[in-house]
Design a protein around this motif. Sequence first.
Motif, short mmCIF file in Angstrom:
data_model
loop_
_atom_site.label_atom_id
_atom_site.label_comp_id
_atom_site.label_asym_id
_atom_site.label_seq_id
_atom_site.Cartn_x
_atom_site.Cartn_y
_atom_site.Cartn_z
N SER A 151 0.83 -1.21 0.00
CA SER A 151 0.00 0.00 0.00
C SER A 151 0.87 1.25 0.00
O SER A 151 0.57 2.22 -0.71
N GLU A 152 1.93 1.22 0.78
CA GLU A 152 2.86 2.34 0.83
C GLU A 152 3.52 2.55 -0.55
O GLU A 152 3.66 3.68 -1.02
N ALA A 153 3.89 1.45 -1.19
CA ALA A 153 4.49 1.54 -2.52
C ALA A 153 3.50 2.11 -3.52
O ALA A 153 3.86 2.93 -4.38
N LEU A 154 2.24 1.71 -3.40
CA LEU A 154 1.21 2.20 -4.32
C LEU A 154 0.96 3.70 -4.11
O LEU A 154 0.67 4.41 -5.07
N GLU A 155 1.12 4.18 -2.89
CA GLU A 155 1.01 5.62 -2.63
C GLU A 155 2.12 6.37 -3.35
O GLU A 155 1.91 7.48 -3.82
#
Length: 186
Positions: free
Chosen positions: A80-84
């Motif tokens: 999720s952090e990477a997708l942000e």
Amino acid sequence: QRALQAYAQVLHREPKHEAAAIATLRIHEREGHWDEVIAARRRLVGIATKPEDVALGLIDIARVQEERLGKDGDAILTYSEALERLPTSLPILAALERLLRKTGQYERLAKALQRVAEATTDATHQVRLLMRAAIVVELCVEDPALAGEAYGRALDATIMSGEITRYPALWGALRIHEVRGEYQAV
């Protein structure tokens, strides 16, 4: 062990020394110390200047969390952090989707699909992502009200993408109205 100590001293003096951080990472990988691998990757993520490099580092962390440590929850947070960082990355979305489906987190999956749809500039791709989100809400979350809203967003997005993408969104919205007994809306 000596090499790790030497690299630790270098990193203590110069925390953004990339070569020492990479060497530390390689040693921990070779020895199978996966928590240390994650810490070393986090250091490299902190050093990275390009969003792509940050996202790649986060993907590597998520893979270790999932595949080596069996920590699906941590991997979901990291993906999720990477997708942000790279909000239109389909490979990151695919990895996140796989884990969210595996753990039954369908509402969270629908939200992730919607966030990626909002970030994309390709209108047709946006509609497809919104339709996937709506279908997940309809069939997996089984919340007709949320599904109706999701199909509504997909239908709104079809205005920019053309008539051909409008039909699936219309059929989805029609199904939801029928399920909810809203025959006047049909």
